[in-house]
Scaffold this active site. Structure first.
Site, PDB file in Angstrom:
ATOM      1  N   LYS A 102       0.793  -1.226   0.000  1.00 41.63           N
ATOM      2  CA  LYS A 102       0.000   0.000   0.000  1.00 41.63           C
ATOM      3  C   LYS A 102       0.829   1.281   0.000  1.00 41.63           C
ATOM      4  O   LYS A 102       0.363   2.319  -0.459  1.00 41.63           O
ATOM      5  CB  LYS A 102      -0.942   0.003   1.209  1.00 41.63           C
TER       6      LYS A 102
ATOM      7  N   GLY B 204     -16.026 -13.264   0.544  1.00 40.01           N
ATOM      8  CA  GLY B 204     -15.890 -11.900   0.031  1.00 40.01           C
ATOM      9  C   GLY B 204     -15.705 -11.891  -1.469  1.00 40.01           C
ATOM     10  O   GLY B 204     -14.737 -11.331  -1.983  1.00 40.01           O
TER      11      GLY B 204
END
Length: 324
Positions: free
Chosen positions: A56, A211
């Site tokens: 990230k 998910g």
């Protein structure tokens, strides 16, 4: 006429130049044991060794470093369950500004503590009842902050794609690239880099079974929303793909593999015991897909992006301490 995608290979290369000397060029690991188990040549791009312990930082810094002096003076904001939170907090510190992060109340304590350690202010919400995007947008508007979202931004996606760019530069041509899918920024940037360098490479994302919002969305041809999933892969516990990321992924991603929480645990344990590296649950999903056969018949050369290793010792022991 086909609408141009929000990012290109040139954008990824430009991000790589901006990140040089700031982000780590993370190692690509090999394992004869893993190759033998999978029946292929596997190259692991270890973003668990990246700054903040996850990929990230690439996207956060690439986006934040392009803000004007006035924007930086006022500060930046974002929303995240943990890794992007840390990335924005560190990017803000590197750039001499401040950060406010909207985080779920049940975010891992380790990730919240690390985010605060980089100097960020935390604002919490209930991930099962609150709208984190709306909360962050309102907060940014109220305080005059610039929002650096976790994936819904071309510069963020391009920054994330530098991990795949480095992997291919070091490993050479790949037949298959596997990466985790949450909001879709990593797989979008990775697919842009990989397909730009070798159009014939297959790019497959991996989601936890509960998910599967990106898989359902790709099958439907439009963004689909599911209930917030309950999974050990907290970084992938999203209800719908990003809008910008989905536009990239529906055109460049070749498929999605699903893995169970038990398969994720097994991959984390294998990585620790045999590869001597720590993967957080979301970072282990591509390896889980390989080890379980969920990624399909293996081609000759496979690249795997290990997206992060942010997990505290207690949680790691809880997930991986049992026999299996």
């Amino acid at each position: 006429m086909t609408t141009p995608l929000p990012i290109t290979l040139d954008d990824v290369r430009d991000a790589a130049a901006r990140l040089k000397g700031v982000a780590h060029r993370t190692p690509v690991l090999r394992s004869r044991t893993l190759d033998a188990l999978v029946g292929a040549e596997v190259h692991l791009k270890c973003e668990n060794f990246q700054r903040v312990g996850a990929f990230k930082f690439r996207g956060a810094y690439n986006a934040a470093s392009r803000l004007t002096p006035g924007q930086l003076a006022r500060g930046i904001a974002t929303y995240s369950s943990g890794n992007h939170a840390q990335a924005v907090a560190l990017a803000a510190r590197e750039l001499g500004t401040t950060a406010v992060i909207v985080m779920p109340e049940d975010a891992p304590r380790f990730k919240r503590a690390a985010t605060e350690g980089y100097g960020a202010e935390i604002v919490t919400y209930d991930r099962y009842t609150g709208d984190r995007v709306a909360i962050a947008e309102a907060l940014a508007a109220d305080r005059g902050l610039t929002l650096v979202p976790p994936y819904e931004h071309p510069h963020v996606m391009a920054g994330q794609g530098t991990a795949a760019l480095e992997l291919i530069e070091e490993a050479g041509e790949l037949d298959l690239l596997l990466a985790p899918v949450g909001g879709g920024g990593l797989i979008a940037g990775s697919a842009t880099a990989a397909k730009g360098l070798r159009p014939g490479v297959r790019v497959v994302g991996v989601e936890p079974e509960t998910g599967d919002d990106t898989l359902r969305s790709l099958e439907a041809g439009r963004r689909v929303e599911i209930p917030v999933p309950h999974t050990i892969a907290d970084g992938q516990a999203l209800s719908t793909p990003g809008e910008l990321t989905f536009e990239v992924n529906r055109r460049l991603v070749d498929g999605i593999a699903l893995v169970s929480d038990d398969e994720i645990r097994a991959a984390m344990r294998f990585a620790f015991e045999r590869l001597k590296i720590v993967m957080e649950p979301s970072g282990a999903t591509p390896l889980a897909a390989l080890l379980s056969g969920r990624a399909g018949p293996p081609p000759r050369r496979i690249g795997v992006i290990v997206s992060g290793g942010n997990i505290d010792a207690g949680r790691f022991a809880e997930l991986c301490g049992g026999a299996g």
